[in-house]
Design an enzyme around this catalytic site. Sequence first.
Site: not given
Ligand SMILES: *Cc1c(COP(=O)(O)O)cnc(C)c1O
Length: 419
Positions: A86, A108, A386
Amino acid sequence: MNNNGYYGRYGGSYIPEILYTSQQQLLKEYRQAQADSSFQLELQQEMQQFSGRPTPLTPCRNLSKLLGGAQIYLKREDLNHSGAHKMNNVIGQGLLVKRMGKKRIIAETGAGQHGIASALIAARLGLECTVYMGAKDIERQYPNVFWMKQLGAEVVPVTSGGQTLRDALDEALRDWTDSHPSSHYLIGTSCGCAPYPEMVAKFQSVIGRETKEQSQQLFNALPDAVYASVGGGSNACGIMLPFQSDVAVELIGVEAGGRGTKPGDHAVRLSNNRAETDSPAMLGSPGIAQGFASIFLQDEQGQLQETHSIAAGLDYVGVSPIIADLAEKNRLRMIAAKDDKVIEAFQLLLRHEGIIPALESAHAVAGAISEIPQRPKEQNVVINISGRGDKDIFNVASAVGDPEFDRFLSRYLDQSLKT
Ligand SMILES: *Cc1c(COP(=O)(O)O)cnc(C)c1O
């Protein structure tokens, strides 16, 4: 993508007339920034100096051996400042806000990860920050709310509708409608009206560009397959789009199979994967909501449905128009992983590789694990991690069941009630 922000039949810009000027200004500034080498330099520096990029590509020798198929590599977005991908997006949009001369950001948030990332960048760049969050999410994710407030952000509880992410999104749009001359709406994923999907995907594409370079260094080829979790779609767009024209690279998105196929038990919008979801067909359908056209989970009247996932970040009714289009064109294959498989994958990564993934990222791991044993040993597979899983301690503790953890919580509560 065409000039109106469409990807095939998805995307576009369905916003109130009053936002048109602001949206056009954003589009113009974004295009100019893309072409401006000083903006690109600043972006690159901030990614290095504030977020710690580049993030590594980590070989997983133990897990690869255990599964006996393709060689596994993890792209470590968990090592970003704030613990998730993010950060890439908020740095990009934050610098754009400075460039536009605006003083305030609106965001948001569902679980709070994007709220924290927004609060961090606002503090760093000297901007005011208002975060809209569903009242139910505030209850479930109070530690994140605590940090947002400590960072100086104002957190506004949203009590309309189901009191979760999509209600927070509506409320943030409402704020932007009133405040757009001085405020920027910092969307957290590659959804919303144009140019947000394109812009967020572009800021996230640093993930895929680095992965490409690192693959060459580590195994002297492009990966055979790339797996990523799909909530709104930003980490998937980020790692996948730089590989879009490398047709030999298989792209697989993993969404939240939740605890079943009934409405409210999952967030399976795109995948048609019988084994994992027992679903006879894709569960989402085309529609227009929250400023854009895409695939949404909705009933026959077009009412958006409730969703569920053990990973709060994947718990969203819509999906990026970029992802919907890639899936429709069969460039991207979508599968789903259920909550129990996700916990198994999570534990496997902890025990064999010493890495604690976010439960969102553990979906990508679970999806990959379900296919890797059938892949030849010569293949190289990249999984996008992620984010990191420290934030998920409460969910994981209750899923694996640790009575000591419950006792700790109640002791802690007793003590703080006494003082
Ligand atoms: C917010 C989040 C996601 C999902 O959001 P995407 O926009 O689909 O990437 C995935 N993994 C983590 C660690 C997140 O914080």
